[in-house]
Design a protein around this motif. Sequence first.
Motif, short mmCIF file in Angstrom:
data_model
loop_
_atom_site.label_atom_id
_atom_site.label_comp_id
_atom_site.label_asym_id
_atom_site.label_seq_id
_atom_site.Cartn_x
_atom_site.Cartn_y
_atom_site.Cartn_z
N ARG A 1 -64.70 -80.99 13.74
CA ARG A 1 -63.60 -80.21 13.16
C ARG A 1 -63.47 -80.39 11.65
NH1 ARG A 1 -58.79 -83.55 16.04
NH2 ARG A 1 -58.59 -85.18 14.48
N GLN A 2 -63.96 -81.49 11.12
CA GLN A 2 -63.89 -81.70 9.67
C GLN A 2 -64.90 -80.84 8.91
OE1 GLN A 2 -61.50 -83.40 8.22
NE2 GLN A 2 -60.66 -84.19 10.13
N THR A 3 -65.84 -80.21 9.64
CA THR A 3 -66.82 -79.34 8.97
C THR A 3 -66.25 -77.95 8.67
OG1 THR A 3 -67.81 -78.51 11.02
CG2 THR A 3 -68.75 -80.54 10.08
N TRP A 4 -65.14 -77.61 9.31
CA TRP A 4 -64.49 -76.33 9.02
C TRP A 4 -63.91 -76.40 7.61
CZ3 TRP A 4 -59.01 -75.61 8.61
CH2 TRP A 4 -58.65 -74.28 8.34
N ARG A 5 -64.15 -75.36 6.84
CA ARG A 5 -63.67 -75.31 5.45
C ARG A 5 -62.29 -74.66 5.41
NH1 ARG A 5 -69.01 -72.74 4.11
NH2 ARG A 5 -70.44 -74.50 4.15
N ARG A 6 -61.36 -75.40 4.91
CA ARG A 6 -60.00 -74.88 4.74
C ARG A 6 -60.02 -73.61 3.93
NH1 ARG A 6 -55.23 -78.52 5.40
NH2 ARG A 6 -56.42 -80.35 5.97
N GLY A 7 -59.21 -72.66 4.31
CA GLY A 7 -59.14 -71.40 3.58
C GLY A 7 -60.07 -70.34 4.15
N ASN B 1 -56.54 -81.52 11.11
CA ASN B 1 -57.44 -82.27 10.22
C ASN B 1 -56.67 -83.20 9.29
OD1 ASN B 1 -59.73 -81.23 11.36
ND2 ASN B 1 -60.10 -79.71 9.77
N ASP B 2 -55.38 -82.93 9.12
CA ASP B 2 -54.53 -83.82 8.32
C ASP B 2 -53.96 -84.96 9.17
OD1 ASP B 2 -54.97 -82.37 6.01
OD2 ASP B 2 -53.15 -81.14 6.25
N GLY B 3 -54.32 -84.99 10.46
CA GLY B 3 -53.88 -86.09 11.32
C GLY B 3 -52.81 -85.76 12.32
N ASP B 4 -52.42 -84.51 12.44
CA ASP B 4 -51.37 -84.11 13.37
C ASP B 4 -51.98 -83.90 14.76
OD1 ASP B 4 -49.33 -82.89 14.83
OD2 ASP B 4 -48.75 -81.53 13.20
N GLU C 1 -55.90 -71.22 11.96
CA GLU C 1 -56.21 -71.90 10.70
C GLU C 1 -55.17 -72.97 10.39
OE1 GLU C 1 -56.41 -68.59 11.14
OE2 GLU C 1 -58.55 -68.25 10.82
N SER C 2 -53.90 -72.60 10.56
CA SER C 2 -52.82 -73.54 10.27
C SER C 2 -52.87 -74.75 11.22
CB SER C 2 -51.48 -72.83 10.39
OG SER C 2 -50.42 -73.75 10.25
N LEU C 3 -53.07 -74.47 12.49
CA LEU C 3 -53.14 -75.56 13.46
C LEU C 3 -54.31 -76.50 13.16
CD1 LEU C 3 -52.36 -73.67 16.80
CD2 LEU C 3 -50.94 -75.42 15.68
N LEU C 4 -55.47 -75.93 12.86
CA LEU C 4 -56.63 -76.79 12.60
C LEU C 4 -56.46 -77.56 11.29
CD1 LEU C 4 -59.28 -77.85 13.60
CD2 LEU C 4 -60.44 -75.89 12.57
N ALA C 5 -55.87 -76.93 10.30
CA ALA C 5 -55.63 -77.62 9.03
C ALA C 5 -54.70 -78.81 9.26
CB ALA C 5 -55.04 -76.66 8.00
N ARG C 6 -53.63 -78.60 10.03
CA ARG C 6 -52.70 -79.70 10.32
C ARG C 6 -53.38 -80.77 11.17
NH1 ARG C 6 -48.55 -75.75 12.07
NH2 ARG C 6 -48.29 -77.07 13.89
N ALA D 1 -50.71 -80.87 16.78
CA ALA D 1 -51.28 -79.60 16.31
C ALA D 1 -52.69 -79.43 16.87
CB ALA D 1 -51.29 -79.55 14.78
N PHE D 2 -53.44 -80.53 16.94
CA PHE D 2 -54.80 -80.42 17.47
C PHE D 2 -54.77 -80.09 18.97
CE2 PHE D 2 -58.94 -82.26 18.91
CZ PHE D 2 -59.73 -81.31 18.30
N ALA D 3 -53.88 -80.73 19.72
CA ALA D 3 -53.74 -80.42 21.14
C ALA D 3 -53.37 -78.96 21.33
CB ALA D 3 -52.70 -81.33 21.78
N ARG D 4 -52.44 -78.46 20.52
CA ARG D 4 -52.02 -77.06 20.59
C ARG D 4 -53.19 -76.13 20.22
NH1 ARG D 4 -49.08 -73.29 22.79
NH2 ARG D 4 -48.42 -71.67 21.36
N PHE D 5 -53.95 -76.51 19.19
CA PHE D 5 -55.11 -75.73 18.76
C PHE D 5 -56.10 -75.58 19.91
CE2 PHE D 5 -59.46 -75.66 17.03
CZ PHE D 5 -59.41 -74.49 16.31
N LEU D 6 -56.44 -76.68 20.56
CA LEU D 6 -57.39 -76.63 21.68
C LEU D 6 -56.85 -75.76 22.81
CD1 LEU D 6 -58.73 -80.30 21.83
CD2 LEU D 6 -59.86 -78.28 20.87
N MET D 7 -55.54 -75.85 23.04
CA MET D 7 -54.93 -75.06 24.10
C MET D 7 -55.00 -73.57 23.81
SD MET D 7 -51.40 -76.23 25.91
CE MET D 7 -50.39 -75.44 24.71
N VAL D 8 -54.74 -73.19 22.55
CA VAL D 8 -54.70 -71.75 22.24
C VAL D 8 -56.09 -71.15 22.06
CG1 VAL D 8 -52.36 -71.82 21.30
CG2 VAL D 8 -54.30 -72.04 19.76
N VAL D 9 -57.10 -71.94 21.68
CA VAL D 9 -58.44 -71.37 21.50
C VAL D 9 -59.24 -71.36 22.80
CG1 VAL D 9 -58.53 -72.03 19.06
CG2 VAL D 9 -59.63 -73.49 20.76
#
Length: 188
Positions: free
Chosen positions: A72-78, A23-26, A16-21, A29-37
């Motif tokens: 990825r922007q369709t995921w709802r934060r929280g 979506n904020d432009g990091d 959640e934290s990785l995807l939120a970051r 964090a997105f590369a790490r998110f894809l790697m871990v999922v």
Amino acid sequence: MPARQEAALHRDDSWESLLARANDGDGAAFARFLMVVSPTMRAVIRRRGCDLPADQQEDILQEVLLAIHLKRQTWRRGEPVRPWLYAIARYKVVDAFRRRGAVVNLPIEDFADLLPEEQAASPLALRDTDVMLAQIDSRSAGLVRAVALEGKTAEEAGAALGLTAGAARVALHRAMKRLSEAAGRMMK
């Protein structure tokens, strides 16, 4: 990558934290998110698509990762990320099965000795068919010929004769009954 950013990535690796970051432009964090999922998505795809070849499963994984990137922007934060990801994977596996169809391909060479040879229609059988169909009216005979010999549906045969689907089925039933009665008379 600056040391501070890299340290932040390793400190907080929740999806959640990785995807939120991300979506904020990091981008990191997105590369790490894809790697871990990816390993989890690969396991989900293998389980749901166990009847698919391994190369198709990897293609589905790539489709899932692309869908994550595009949506990825369709995921709802929280909200938890896993159900959102699992839904994407599930739909991509279903799409793969739809593209594949329910076709099973078996090489016929393995069964050639077991299959009976195709037999040409006997001239006597064709003559007997014509004799039997001559016992009923021409419209009914045409309907029987189209359905029983040419493999058309009653609806298709009826449409060619200008009949509705229901009328074609009734006419076919009556024609078959008259043929049966004619065969009974011939047998006596």
